[in-house]
Motif scaffolding. Structure first.
Motif, PDB file in Angstrom:
ATOM      1  N   PHE A 100      37.591  44.357  24.646  1.00  0.00           N
ATOM      2  CA  PHE A 100      37.387  42.917  24.846  1.00  0.00           C
ATOM      3  C   PHE A 100      38.673  42.266  25.383  1.00  0.00           C
ATOM      4  CE2 PHE A 100      34.240  42.557  20.989  1.00  0.00           C
ATOM      5  CZ  PHE A 100      33.318  43.357  21.645  1.00  0.00           C
ATOM      6  N   ILE A 101      39.810  42.616  24.767  1.00  0.00           N
ATOM      7  CA  ILE A 101      41.101  42.063  25.183  1.00  0.00           C
ATOM      8  C   ILE A 101      41.435  42.499  26.609  1.00  0.00           C
ATOM      9  CG2 ILE A 101      43.601  42.126  24.770  1.00  0.00           C
ATOM     10  CD1 ILE A 101      42.865  42.357  21.717  1.00  0.00           C
ATOM     11  N   ASP A 102      41.258  43.790  26.881  1.00  0.00           N
ATOM     12  CA  ASP A 102      41.544  44.316  28.223  1.00  0.00           C
ATOM     13  C   ASP A 102      40.714  43.596  29.282  1.00  0.00           C
ATOM     14  OD1 ASP A 102      43.247  46.143  26.994  1.00  0.00           O
ATOM     15  OD2 ASP A 102      41.865  47.837  27.204  1.00  0.00           O
ATOM     16  N   ASN A 103      39.428  43.400  29.001  1.00  0.00           N
ATOM     17  CA  ASN A 103      38.547  42.733  29.961  1.00  0.00           C
ATOM     18  C   ASN A 103      38.978  41.288  30.198  1.00  0.00           C
ATOM     19  OD1 ASN A 103      37.011  45.011  30.346  1.00  0.00           O
ATOM     20  ND2 ASN A 103      35.351  44.361  29.004  1.00  0.00           N
ATOM     21  N   SER A 104      39.345  40.582  29.139  1.00  0.00           N
ATOM     22  CA  SER A 104      39.798  39.205  29.276  1.00  0.00           C
ATOM     23  C   SER A 104      41.055  39.144  30.147  1.00  0.00           C
ATOM     24  CB  SER A 104      40.083  38.598  27.898  1.00  0.00           C
ATOM     25  OG  SER A 104      40.524  37.266  28.010  1.00  0.00           O
ATOM     26  N   TYR A 105      41.995  40.015  29.856  1.00  0.00           N
ATOM     27  CA  TYR A 105      43.250  40.076  30.609  1.00  0.00           C
ATOM     28  C   TYR A 105      42.971  40.354  32.088  1.00  0.00           C
ATOM     29  CZ  TYR A 105      47.903  41.805  31.918  1.00  0.00           C
ATOM     30  OH  TYR A 105      49.106  42.009  32.535  1.00  0.00           O
ATOM     31  N   LEU A 106      42.123  41.332  32.359  1.00  0.00           N
ATOM     32  CA  LEU A 106      41.832  41.697  33.754  1.00  0.00           C
ATOM     33  C   LEU A 106      41.081  40.605  34.502  1.00  0.00           C
ATOM     34  CD1 LEU A 106      40.988  45.489  33.434  1.00  0.00           C
ATOM     35  CD2 LEU A 106      42.993  44.438  34.526  1.00  0.00           C
ATOM     36  N   LEU A 107      40.204  39.874  33.819  1.00  0.00           N
ATOM     37  CA  LEU A 107      39.517  38.755  34.473  1.00  0.00           C
ATOM     38  C   LEU A 107      40.521  37.707  34.953  1.00  0.00           C
ATOM     39  CD1 LEU A 107      36.409  38.274  32.159  1.00  0.00           C
ATOM     40  CD2 LEU A 107      36.365  38.863  34.591  1.00  0.00           C
ATOM     41  N   VAL A 108      41.562  37.486  34.173  1.00  0.00           N
ATOM     42  CA  VAL A 108      42.583  36.514  34.559  1.00  0.00           C
ATOM     43  C   VAL A 108      43.482  37.086  35.657  1.00  0.00           C
ATOM     44  CG1 VAL A 108      44.561  35.168  33.740  1.00  0.00           C
ATOM     45  CG2 VAL A 108      42.493  35.346  32.342  1.00  0.00           C
ATOM     46  N   VAL A 109      43.891  38.338  35.507  1.00  0.00           N
ATOM     47  CA  VAL A 109      44.740  38.984  36.515  1.00  0.00           C
ATOM     48  C   VAL A 109      44.042  38.996  37.876  1.00  0.00           C
ATOM     49  CG1 VAL A 109      45.736  41.218  37.218  1.00  0.00           C
ATOM     50  CG2 VAL A 109      46.105  40.351  34.894  1.00  0.00           C
ATOM     51  N   GLU A 110      42.749  39.205  37.869  1.00  0.00           N
ATOM     52  CA  GLU A 110      41.979  39.263  39.111  1.00  0.00           C
ATOM     53  C   GLU A 110      42.105  37.980  39.932  1.00  0.00           C
ATOM     54  OE1 GLU A 110      39.859  40.669  42.159  1.00  0.00           O
ATOM     55  OE2 GLU A 110      40.487  41.879  40.437  1.00  0.00           O
ATOM     56  N   LYS A 111      42.336  36.856  39.291  1.00  0.00           N
ATOM     57  CA  LYS A 111      42.429  35.556  39.978  1.00  0.00           C
ATOM     58  C   LYS A 111      43.858  35.203  40.412  1.00  0.00           C
ATOM     59  CE  LYS A 111      38.086  34.473  39.303  1.00  0.00           C
ATOM     60  NZ  LYS A 111      37.143  34.291  40.361  1.00  0.00           N
ATOM     61  N   LEU A 112      44.834  36.054  40.098  1.00  0.00           N
ATOM     62  CA  LEU A 112      46.230  35.786  40.454  1.00  0.00           C
ATOM     63  C   LEU A 112      46.465  36.077  41.932  1.00  0.00           C
ATOM     64  CD1 LEU A 112      48.007  37.360  37.332  1.00  0.00           C
ATOM     65  CD2 LEU A 112      47.586  34.932  37.791  1.00  0.00           C
ATOM     66  N   PRO A 113      47.559  35.561  42.490  1.00  0.00           N
ATOM     67  CA  PRO A 113      47.892  35.886  43.879  1.00  0.00           C
ATOM     68  C   PRO A 113      47.977  37.401  44.085  1.00  0.00           C
ATOM     69  CG  PRO A 113      49.293  34.122  43.068  1.00  0.00           C
ATOM     70  CD  PRO A 113      48.511  34.630  41.894  1.00  0.00           C
ATOM     71  N   VAL A 114      47.598  37.854  45.260  1.00  0.00           N
ATOM     72  CA  VAL A 114      47.484  39.288  45.548  1.00  0.00           C
ATOM     73  C   VAL A 114      48.758  40.052  45.206  1.00  0.00           C
ATOM     74  CG1 VAL A 114      47.161  40.981  47.402  1.00  0.00           C
ATOM     75  CG2 VAL A 114      45.719  38.939  47.308  1.00  0.00           C
ATOM     76  N   LYS A 115      49.905  39.549  45.598  1.00  0.00           N
ATOM     77  CA  LYS A 115      51.169  40.250  45.357  1.00  0.00           C
ATOM     78  C   LYS A 115      51.424  40.439  43.853  1.00  0.00           C
ATOM     79  CE  LYS A 115      56.026  40.061  46.685  1.00  0.00           C
ATOM     80  NZ  LYS A 115      57.041  39.321  47.440  1.00  0.00           N
ATOM     81  N   VAL A 116      51.184  39.398  43.087  1.00  0.00           N
ATOM     82  CA  VAL A 116      51.390  39.445  41.629  1.00  0.00           C
ATOM     83  C   VAL A 116      50.368  40.387  41.000  1.00  0.00           C
ATOM     84  CG1 VAL A 116      51.360  38.085  39.500  1.00  0.00           C
ATOM     85  CG2 VAL A 116      52.353  37.127  41.586  1.00  0.00           C
ATOM     86  N   LYS A 117      49.112  40.261  41.431  1.00  0.00           N
ATOM     87  CA  LYS A 117      48.045  41.112  40.898  1.00  0.00           C
ATOM     88  C   LYS A 117      48.353  42.586  41.148  1.00  0.00           C
ATOM     89  CE  LYS A 117      44.105  40.921  43.054  1.00  0.00           C
ATOM     90  NZ  LYS A 117      42.762  40.543  43.494  1.00  0.00           N
ATOM     91  N   LYS A 118      48.792  42.923  42.356  1.00  0.00           N
ATOM     92  CA  LYS A 118      49.114  44.320  42.681  1.00  0.00           C
ATOM     93  C   LYS A 118      50.232  44.855  41.797  1.00  0.00           C
ATOM     94  CE  LYS A 118      47.625  44.612  47.477  1.00  0.00           C
ATOM     95  NZ  LYS A 118      48.040  44.800  48.873  1.00  0.00           N
TER      96      LYS A 118
END
Length: 132
Positions: A100-118
């Protein structure tokens, strides 16, 4: 997972920070300034005082989890389509809580700028993060 284990798991995420912008007693966990979790001790629906965590969730999965687990309810003071409140009463297996925690974190990371997300995803893939 007890409250201490949950706190540590949340903070082990790359770029995770914790603050109390809503006041004392409400921990807010963010990645790059974007909230992915909250942790608070408050009364559960049955009246018991216990730790609870708000986590971001895919709207369809949020509904399914609420049907499967009695300790998963619509997000307290959150958009109930996208957030669940998890009551940490010991009824949900640790692996599920981590997922659950991992999914929440990844949902937020997915919306970050491409460079930061990578960069964050590379940290996770290199094993420096604890995404399981």
């Amino acid at each position: 997972m007890d409250e201490g284990s949950v706190r540590q798991y949340l903070l082990d995420k790359p770029d995770a920070t914790v603050g109390q912008p809503f006041g004392e007693g409400v921990d807010v966990y963010k990645v790059q300034g974007k909230m992915f979790a909250t942790l608070i001790k408050r009364a559960a629906p049955d009246g018991r005082l216990c730790w609870q965590m708000n986590l971001k969730c895919d709207p369809h999965e949020a509904l399914i989890l609420r049907e499967i687990f009695s300790a998963v309810v619509p997000g307290y003071h959150m958009d109930k389509r996208h957030w669940n409140t998890i009551i940490l009463d010991g009824s949900i297996p640790n692996g599920e809580l981590q997922r659950f925690i991992d999914n929440s974190y990844l949902l937020v990371v997915e919306k970050l700028p491409v460079k930061v997300k990578k960069r964050i995803l590379m940290l996770l893939l290199d094993g420096q993060g604890k995404l399981e």
